[in-house]
Design a protein around this motif. Structure first.
Motif, PDB file in Angstrom:
ATOM      1  N   GLN A 278       0.816  -1.224   0.000  1.00 29.98           N
ATOM      2  CA  GLN A 278       0.000   0.000   0.000  1.00 29.98           C
ATOM      3  C   GLN A 278       0.846   1.269   0.000  1.00 29.98           C
ATOM      4  OE1 GLN A 278      -2.236  -0.526   3.603  1.00 29.98           O
ATOM      5  NE2 GLN A 278      -3.757  -1.844   2.656  1.00 29.98           N
TER       6      GLN A 278
ATOM      7  N   ALA B 221       0.026   5.198  -0.709  1.00 29.37           N
ATOM      8  CA  ALA B 221       0.013   6.102   0.450  1.00 29.37           C
ATOM      9  C   ALA B 221       0.810   7.374   0.152  1.00 29.37           C
ATOM     10  CB  ALA B 221       0.596   5.389   1.659  1.00 29.37           C
TER      11      ALA B 221
ATOM     12  N   GLN C  71      -1.358   9.432  -2.129  1.00 30.66           N
ATOM     13  CA  GLN C  71      -2.511  10.013  -1.421  1.00 30.66           C
ATOM     14  C   GLN C  71      -2.094  10.927  -0.266  1.00 30.66           C
ATOM     15  OE1 GLN C  71      -5.648   9.476  -2.563  1.00 30.66           O
ATOM     16  NE2 GLN C  71      -4.639   8.281  -4.167  1.00 30.66           N
TER      17      GLN C  71
ATOM     18  N   GLU D 258      -0.718  10.187   2.526  1.00 25.39           N
ATOM     19  CA  GLU D 258      -1.012   9.659   3.868  1.00 25.39           C
ATOM     20  C   GLU D 258       0.266   9.665   4.718  1.00 25.39           C
ATOM     21  OE1 GLU D 258      -2.535   5.706   3.205  1.00 25.39           O
ATOM     22  OE2 GLU D 258      -4.254   6.455   2.087  1.00 25.39           O
TER      23      GLU D 258
ATOM     24  N   ASP E 139      -0.303   8.027   8.296  1.00 30.08           N
ATOM     25  CA  ASP E 139      -1.672   8.247   8.753  1.00 30.08           C
ATOM     26  C   ASP E 139      -2.566   7.285   7.967  1.00 30.08           C
ATOM     27  OD1 ASP E 139      -3.808   9.274   9.987  1.00 30.08           O
ATOM     28  OD2 ASP E 139      -3.695  11.284   9.112  1.00 30.08           O
ATOM     29  N   HIS E 140      -2.586   6.036   8.425  1.00 26.97           N
ATOM     30  CA  HIS E 140      -3.249   4.977   7.656  1.00 26.97           C
ATOM     31  C   HIS E 140      -4.766   5.065   7.822  1.00 26.97           C
ATOM     32  CE1 HIS E 140      -4.281   0.966   6.234  1.00 26.97           C
ATOM     33  NE2 HIS E 140      -3.071   0.903   5.701  1.00 26.97           N
ATOM     34  N   PRO E 141      -5.526   5.044   6.705  1.00 26.71           N
ATOM     35  CA  PRO E 141      -6.978   5.239   6.817  1.00 26.71           C
ATOM     36  C   PRO E 141      -7.674   4.191   7.702  1.00 26.71           C
ATOM     37  CG  PRO E 141      -6.324   4.731   4.545  1.00 26.71           C
ATOM     38  CD  PRO E 141      -5.081   4.920   5.330  1.00 26.71           C
ATOM     39  N   GLN E 142      -7.168   2.950   7.728  1.00 27.09           N
ATOM     40  CA  GLN E 142      -7.818   1.927   8.565  1.00 27.09           C
ATOM     41  C   GLN E 142      -7.083   1.700   9.893  1.00 27.09           C
ATOM     42  OE1 GLN E 142      -7.313   0.734   5.094  1.00 27.09           O
ATOM     43  NE2 GLN E 142      -9.315   1.663   4.717  1.00 27.09           N
TER      44      GLN E 142
END
Ligand code: C2E
Ligand code: MG
Ligand code: MG
Length: 544
Positions: free
Chosen positions: A293, A297, A300, A302, A327-330
């Protein structure tokens, strides 16, 4: 080809579909022939193709009944269309039927002979070509068989990994390695004295399926799988790790069983042991997932950085270190330890360093516009430094933000620095000459000599926090820190103490002669906006 044939024979659904198709083909050909009686001989020839197919693919009794029906229909059609020519309907019927039955019998019997031959050879599916041991297909067959039996008793599945397979294969060659695997299998069978089944899963893995309700004593495992085996009079040492799970409790397919055993194996490496049983508490490693990912990331945005101020012995703050966060969305905010160690080995670390330079130099520029002239430290890996033209890339980012090279510090871990290579030395030299500083991070955990560092133009070492944090309780650590400070001073390298968690520690270190301090006693790493507020509040310290 032979594998294809056997696979086909096992697949009943496909066989059913083909059966229907052949039957329809026979009827279609028959009808077509009925509509165009002038082309009779061509169409009857085509009919034989259908007969041949059906006789070849189906059990003799199915093919025979199918072709008798087809023969009767065809014979009838044939007779009707030709009746004007010779008038003998019965004759045509018998002739066609006779052709169909004899063709079916000849082809069908021949086919049975071929299949017998191949079925005898079927074992080739289930044994490894080189070692002759049962392979993963055999395991799959056996597991399927147990599952089909239903209500099976728990069976232990043990996966043995030969950790040093590559070394053995390289040193002794593949032929000897195959013999080693065979010996290992025999040894396992003898030493467990039970009716177990063994399978060669990969080149370096042996699977062992124990009889129902039989377990193993993990303490005796090491003794049972002896670590030195003699092959062709050569004693070979092999290093094994074992993971186990239970069929059907942990899985009812080979994929599930192997997945659970791999997880147990990973755990053995993590715990530095040689055996681990699977338990649902073992969590699949997230790192592989995260690595996949990472590129997204970065795109994006993140990936963010937190900043930790570094204080000088005089109490001024002119340095900050950028520490990466995801700053991981999940999963929320992830720390570098969650993803950096694996990432360091991949090409993505080059993308991360580009991103880090852009992100942090942009923020550094913002700070200078707010009136804070700071030096910024960015962590880089040795892989980054080995990249051709790394120095030019760094200098071009500095140029983009109109910053002097002297504001930038690149931190390399001591471990990384030891792996010195021509390209990284060239990059370090070029950047040092332009004014960029290099600091050695986590100093003390490796064996770098300070004299060596000086030679490379390293300006500062950061004494690893493991020495600092328990220095008060551990006199040896204190003595080590003392000697590092003394040696650094002697060769003109400044020192930074990491992990300064209390004011007392800060005072002690200051008295010991440390030049800079970083740690929770001064400030924790914080997001950029918080850093701006923190610097405003400590403005008195930000100018010398
Ligand atoms: P490091 O460069 O030695 O960074 C110092 C680490 O110590 C940071 O952990 C920081 O949060 C922590 N720390 C600071 N003060 C104290 C203290 O008083 N007590 C304790 N116990 N810890 C303190 P963090 O942020 O988790 O970073 C860990 C490591 O990850 C860094 O060690 C660095 O080697 C690596 N790293 C961080 N950011 C990057 C990056 O952008 N790129 C690369 N390649 N590595 C990075
Ligand atoms: Mg660092
Ligand atoms: Mg460090």
């Amino acid at each position: 080809m032979e594998r294809l044939l056997l696979l086909y024979l096992r697949d009943k659904r496909t066989a059913g579909i083909v059966f229907l198709c052949i039957f329809l083909l026979q009827i279609i050909i028959g009808l077509a022939f009925y509509r165009y009686p002038d082309y009779d001989s061509n169409f009857t020839h085509l009919m034989y193709v259908a007969v041949t197919f059906s006789a070849f693919f189906f059990p003799l009794w199915i093919a025979l009944s199918q072709n008798i029906v087809a023969g009767l229909i065809m014979g009838h059609i044939y007779a009707v269309t030709n009746v004007s020519r010779n008038g003998n309907i019965g004759g045509f019927l018998m002739l066609t039927l006779g052709y169909f039955i004899s063709a079916t019998l000849i082809i069908g019997l021949l086919k049975n002979k071929i299949i017998d031959f191949y079925l005898r050879k079927e074992e080739i599916f289930y044994v490894d070509e080189f070692t002759g041991l049962h392979n993963i297909s055999a395991l799959s067959r056996d597991v399927r068989h147990f599952k089909e039996q239903g209500n099976v008793q728990p069976m232990l599945f043990l996966l043995v990994e030969i950790v040093n397979q590559k070394e053995i294969s390289t040193a002794f060659g593949m032929q000897l390695y195959y013999k080693l695997l065979q010996k290992l299998e025999q040894q396992v069978k003898i030493s467990f004295q039970t009716d177990l089944k063994t399978y060669q899963i990969h080149l370096n893995m042996l699977g062992i399926l124990f009889p129902p309700n039989e377990g193993i004593d993990s303490r005796s495992l090491q003794k049972r799988i002896a670590q030195t085996v003699e092959v062709d009079n050569i004693p070979i040492f092999f290093n094994v790790a074992c993971g186990s799970c239970v069929f059907p409790r942990d899985g009812t397919t080979v994929d599930e069983l192997l997945q659970k055993c791999f997880l147990a194996l990973l755990e053995t490496f993590r715990r530095n042991q040689n055996y681990c049983e699977y338990s649902p508490n073992l969590k699949a490693p997230q790192k592989v997932l995260l690595l996949g990912q990472m590129q997204n990331a970065l795109e994006q945005e993140e990936i963010v950085f937190h900043y930790q101020p570094i204080m000088s012995a005089q109490g001024s703050i002119q340095h900050i270190e950028a520490l990466v966060r995801w700053d991981h969305p999940q999963m929320g905010l992830l720390l570098p330890s969650d993803f950096i160690p694996d990432l360091e080995l991949t090409e993505i670390s080059d993308n991360l360093v580009e991103y880090a330079l852009d992100y942090n130099l942009h923020n550094l520029k913002q700070l200078s516009l707010l009136g804070f002239d700071m030096h910024l430290a960015i962590n880089v890996t040795i892989k980054n430094l080995q990249k051709v033209q790394f120095a030019q890339r760094v200098l071009s980012f500095l140029k983009r933000y109109r910053l002097k090279p002297s504001v930038l510090i690149l931190e390399i871990t001591e471990r990384g620095f030891l792996a010195d290579a021509e390209e990284s030395n060239r990059n370090i030299k070029e950047l040092s000459e332009s004014g960029v500083s290099f600091h050695i991070d986590d100093f003390g955990v490796g064996f770098t000599s300070l004299g060596n560092l000086r030679k490379f133009g390293i300006r500062s070492i950061k004494i690893d926090q493991s020495f600092i944090i328990d220095m008060q309780e551990d006199p040896i650590n204190r003595a080590l820190v003392d000697s590092v400070i003394a040696m650094a001073k002697a060769v003109g390298i400044s020192t930074v103490a990491e992990g300064v968690e209390s004011v007392e520690m800060l005072d002690i270190l200051r008295k010991m002669g440390v030049d800079y301090f970083q740690g929770y006693a001064i400030a924790r790493p914080m997001p950029f906006e918080e850093l701006c507020v923190w610097l405003q509040e400590n403005r008195g310290q930000t100018t010398e």
